[in-house]
Design an enzyme around this catalytic site. Structure first.
Site, PDB file in Angstrom:
ATOM      1  N   LYS A 161      29.185 102.153  17.014  1.00  0.00           N
ATOM      2  CA  LYS A 161      28.478 100.951  17.461  1.00  0.00           C
ATOM      3  C   LYS A 161      28.724 100.712  18.947  1.00  0.00           C
ATOM      4  CE  LYS A 161      26.020  97.224  17.236  1.00  0.00           C
ATOM      5  NZ  LYS A 161      26.380  96.002  16.509  1.00  0.00           N
TER       6      LYS A 161
ATOM      7  N   THR B 175      30.472  93.487  16.036  1.00  0.00           N
ATOM      8  CA  THR B 175      30.856  94.535  16.974  1.00  0.00           C
ATOM      9  C   THR B 175      32.293  94.284  17.410  1.00  0.00           C
ATOM     10  OG1 THR B 175      28.587  94.756  17.789  1.00  0.00           O
ATOM     11  CG2 THR B 175      30.344  95.601  19.201  1.00  0.00           C
TER      12      THR B 175
ATOM     13  N   LYS C 247      29.543  89.779  25.664  1.00  0.00           N
ATOM     14  CA  LYS C 247      30.533  90.127  24.641  1.00  0.00           C
ATOM     15  C   LYS C 247      30.545  91.631  24.382  1.00  0.00           C
ATOM     16  CE  LYS C 247      29.344  89.538  20.315  1.00  0.00           C
ATOM     17  NZ  LYS C 247      29.425  90.883  19.652  1.00  0.00           N
TER      18      LYS C 247
END
Length: 304
Positions: A178, A102, A246
């Site tokens: 995403k 990602t 994250k």
């Protein structure tokens, strides 16, 4: 070399975490010569025991048809490709890099440009579906790439994915989608934790919560997948709390760049930060419910 369903490829799977290991297994099962690399040597040896190949990455890189990067983030992706020991300069022209972490869309575009400079294809290929689907070759891949890159990666995509969304003819669009998915997924898990513990304050036990809400309009895929972990009191990490620090951090960075306010995402991130700050970072992300439970003075299954 050209891709295709019947093409046997020489592939490096770089990053053998829960998702990467499953993808490597799927590549082996599809008949590809698969070399696995990870900072944990035991994972590499385990893959060899399951039919993977072994060689030093620097030695095998010039012979690779593909490199699948299933590392943690943009910094690791960049290090693998163009760092001090980066493989990009060693890959042959026509090889393909399939990048699954990602990352921000701008970063994906920059990696595509670096690959193009040396005649290497790049597929922006963030993944969704979890470790079990990774091992079954049934991931959803939110991809974008040039037609030539798609052709070079076709056999890889066939081996690892049940559904490949082709979202554009250059890198960036896959990573953008995403980010949208991670925004919703992270919010949904935090919302599940809030709802299941709120229910407990009203006498609704977790097992009843799962039984009823999973059949009602308030359900979500994340609720149905994660809430049973709470019922079982099992916080073995399938996807850890720290992942959301994250991923939601990336989402908020992208939002900031777009001058887009995302207050619900920010609130969800605060709950994951609170969980990590109390030592839950490596537990399953369903453990975000423990933050709510402790604040409310209630005890979840499996809680001390």
């Amino acid at each position: 070399m050209a891709g295709g369903r019947n093409t046997k490829m020489k592939v490096a799977a770089i990053g053998l975490g829960s998702m990467g290991y499953g993808m490597a297994q799927s590549l082996i099962r599809a008949g590809h010569d698969t070399y696995g690399y990870d900072i944990v040597p035991e994972r590499m040896q385990s893959l060899v025991d399951e039919g993977g190949k072994s060689a030093e990455l620097a030695d095998i890189a010039p012979d690779l048809d593909a490199a699948v990067l299933i590392v943690l983030n943009a910094a690791q992706t960049e290090a693998v490709l163009v760092g001090d020991e980066g493989i990009l300069s060693k890959l042959k022209k026509g090889a393909v890099v399939m990048s699954c972490a990602t990352v921000a869309p701008d970063f994906a575009r920059s990696m595509e440009a670096k690959c193009a400079e040396v005649g290497v294809h790049y597929v922006d290929a963030p993944i969704s579906g979890g470790a079990i689907k990774a091992a079954q070759g049934q991931l959803s891949i939110l991809s974008s790439a040039t037609p030539a890159a798609y052709a070079a990666a076709e056999a890889l995509l066939d081996a690892t994915a049940e559904t490949v969304f082709r979202l554009g003819d250059s890198a960036g669009a896959g990573s953008a989608m995403k980010a949208v998915n991670q925004m919703l997924a992270g919010i949904h898990i935090a919302a599940m934790g809030e709802a299941i513990t709120f229910g407990m304050t009203q006498g609704v036990d977790p097992a009843s919560f799962v039984e009823v809400i999973s059949k009602c309009a308030g359900t979500s895929w994340m609720l149905e997948n994660r809430a049973p972990h709470i019922v079982a009191g099992d916080y073995t990490p399938h996807s850890a709390i720290n992942i959301w620090l994250k991923d939601l951090g990336i989402v908020l960075d992208i939002a900031k760049g777009a001058k887009f306010g995302a207050p619900i995402t920010a609130a969800a991130l605060q709950q994951y930060l609170a969980a990590a700050g109390t030592g839950l970072g490596m537990e399953d992300d369903a453990a975000v419910a423990k933050v709510y439970a402790r604040n409310a003075g209630i005890t979840l299954p499996g809680m001390d």
